[in-house]
Design an enzyme around this catalytic site. Structure first.
Site, short mmCIF file in Angstrom:
data_model
loop_
_atom_site.label_atom_id
_atom_site.label_comp_id
_atom_site.label_asym_id
_atom_site.label_seq_id
_atom_site.Cartn_x
_atom_site.Cartn_y
_atom_site.Cartn_z
N LYS A 18 -0.81 -60.72 105.12
CA LYS A 18 0.44 -59.86 104.83
C LYS A 18 1.03 -59.53 106.03
O LYS A 18 2.34 -59.38 106.32
CB LYS A 18 -0.09 -58.51 104.15
CG LYS A 18 -0.35 -58.71 102.73
CD LYS A 18 0.86 -58.63 101.97
CE LYS A 18 0.62 -58.83 100.46
NZ LYS A 18 -0.51 -59.60 99.97
N LYS A 76 0.04 -72.25 93.88
CA LYS A 76 -0.45 -72.06 92.72
C LYS A 76 0.78 -71.24 92.05
O LYS A 76 1.71 -70.45 92.79
CB LYS A 76 -1.65 -71.26 93.01
CG LYS A 76 -1.48 -69.82 93.69
CD LYS A 76 -3.03 -69.23 93.39
CE LYS A 76 -2.94 -67.71 93.65
NZ LYS A 76 -3.81 -66.66 93.27
N LYS A 109 4.56 -65.43 92.12
CA LYS A 109 5.99 -65.38 92.64
C LYS A 109 6.34 -65.95 94.04
O LYS A 109 7.37 -66.24 94.55
CB LYS A 109 6.22 -63.76 92.99
CG LYS A 109 6.70 -63.11 91.56
CD LYS A 109 7.64 -61.90 91.79
CE LYS A 109 7.06 -61.02 92.69
NZ LYS A 109 7.10 -59.71 92.36
P1 AMP Z 1 -1.38 -61.30 91.70
O1 AMP Z 1 -0.36 -60.76 90.49
O2 AMP Z 1 -1.07 -62.34 92.46
O3 AMP Z 1 -2.03 -60.43 92.03
O4 AMP Z 1 -2.58 -61.86 90.66
C1 AMP Z 1 -3.37 -61.09 89.90
C2 AMP Z 1 -4.51 -61.81 89.48
O5 AMP Z 1 -4.13 -63.12 88.51
C3 AMP Z 1 -5.42 -62.55 90.42
O6 AMP Z 1 -6.17 -62.00 91.18
C4 AMP Z 1 -6.03 -63.79 89.60
O7 AMP Z 1 -7.18 -63.57 89.03
C5 AMP Z 1 -4.64 -64.11 88.60
N1 AMP Z 1 -3.68 -65.21 89.17
C6 AMP Z 1 -2.62 -65.08 89.73
N2 AMP Z 1 -1.96 -66.27 89.89
C7 AMP Z 1 -2.68 -67.18 89.42
C8 AMP Z 1 -2.83 -68.69 89.40
N3 AMP Z 1 -1.60 -69.46 89.57
N4 AMP Z 1 -3.73 -69.26 88.62
C9 AMP Z 1 -4.78 -68.71 88.43
N5 AMP Z 1 -5.00 -67.28 88.34
C10 AMP Z 1 -4.06 -66.46 89.00
#
Ligand code: AMP
Length: 332
Positions: A113, A196, A199
């Site tokens: 970050k 992956k 956003k």
């Molecule tokens: P985030 O919104 O990026 O903080 O994601 C919240 C949670 O969603 C993460 O801790 C992962 O468990 C899951 N997650 C987010 N993006 C992915 C992805 N592309 N593939 C699998 N799990 C994901």
């Protein structure tokens, strides 16, 4: 025997996408009957990026609606907004007194970050792991569903729990362990061929649970592919492997096998694969999208769910915090 206590949350930083669904929500839904579960919307955590007052409630409601649409049931688990549980903030304060600058600065996600946003290195960002520890320890959770990216934070939660226990000669906090999805951790790739879904890879590469069918079709048809295999049974390059990973997530085994065979005998046409993928994604996302729209229109219903969750979460949090305050030495 008492059930294991599970605790986890998602930050309201925009609409949820298929990665969030397969990496978090689907696992939450599967856990709600097996464990005593607390699922929250992490609307304190989101303050590190300074959302506007007008967007806080709106963004939190969007996550709550997605939780419910995915199948979380407020009767079978506790679903609440983090900001409805000020006990979390008090425990965060206590934990911060024993969290050291060196260990916080070494956290990988903090370093990332800082690199991405050198002009917004605030104390909330630095102490993200203590707030996450407070979220978990406030319910004395024993299990936490985490992705790879959260393993280091969970390790720190154990450190803070152990530090508190040792410092005060208590056994108040269990040391929480990671719990993965029953099917193993899945990674949902972005549509741009690498990385992956999420956003950071851009909206055009991410399928949101609120995307209309026409938007999904457009995004999928633009997904990165190549000119096709030239030899039988060739190893798939990353962008093609990613299309198959998406197919495995939303299509039937038979469909996946069909396109695998076409790939292996070099007769695959990626336009056909993408069309099938788009159809299957629409069939998967559309019921969720419609349910989210219905739930969001019922603001009274959402409020009732929040109120019910706050009550249940508060009971559990108060039990912990009363003990913490007594152990630390307040109110002898
Ligand atoms: P985030 O919104 O990026 O903080 O994601 C919240 C949670 O969603 C993460 O801790 C992962 O468990 C899951 N997650 C987010 N993006 C992915 C992805 N592309 N593939 C699998 N799990 C994901």
């Amino acid at each position: 025997m008492a059930k294991d206590i599970v605790c986890s949350g998602v930050r309201p930083t925009g609409n949820l996408h298929l990665g969030n669904y397969f990496g978090a929500l689907r696992n939450f839904v599967r856990m709600q009957d097996e464990y005593d579960c607390y699922f929250f919307v992490a609307d304190y955590h989101s303050l590190t990026t300074h959302p506007t007052p007008g967007s806080i409630y709106n963004d939190a409601s969007a996550i709550l609606a997605a939780y419910l649409a995915a199948g979380l049931d407020p009767e079978r688990c506790t679903i609440y907004l983090q900001s409805d549980l000020p006990e979390t903030a008090e425990l965060y304060l206590f934990l911060n007194m024993n969290a050291y600058l060196g260990e916080l600065e070494r956290v990988t996600s903090f370093k990332d970050k800082v690199r991405q946003n050198p002009n917004n290195v605030n104390a909330g960002l630095l102490t993200y792991p203590t707030l996450m520890a407070a979220d978990i320890l406030i319910h004395r959770a024993t299990r936490v569903p985490v992705g790879k990216d959260q393993e280091q934070h969970l390790e720190m939660t154990r450190t803070y729990a152990q530090r508190f226990n040792t410092m005060y000669g208590s056994e108040l906090f269990p040391l929480p362990q990671a719990v993965g999805s029953p099917a193993g951790l899945v990674k949902i790739p972005a549509l741009n061929g690498s990385g992956k879904m999420g956003k950071s890879e851009g909206e055009a590469s991410t399928i949101f649970l609120t995307d209309e069918p026409s938007v999904i079709r457009k995004k999928v048809m633009k997904a990165k592919s190549d000119s096709g295999p030239t030899e039988p049974n060739q190893k798939k390059p990353e962008e093609i492997e990613n299309l198959f990973a998406l197919l495995r997530a939303v299509s039937t085994e038979e469909t996946v096998r069909h396109f695998d065979e076409l790939y292996n005998n070099c007769t695959i046409r990626y336009g056909d694969l993408k069309k099938q993928l788009a159809d299957d994604m629409v069939a998967f996302v559309e019921p969720l999208r419609q349910r989210i729209v219905e739930l969001r229109a019922d603001s009274e219903g959402l409020r009732r769910v929040m109120d019910m969750g706050r009550e249940k979460a508060h009971e559990s949090a108060k039990r912990t915090l009363d003990e913490v305050r007594r152990i630390i030495g307040y109110r002898h």
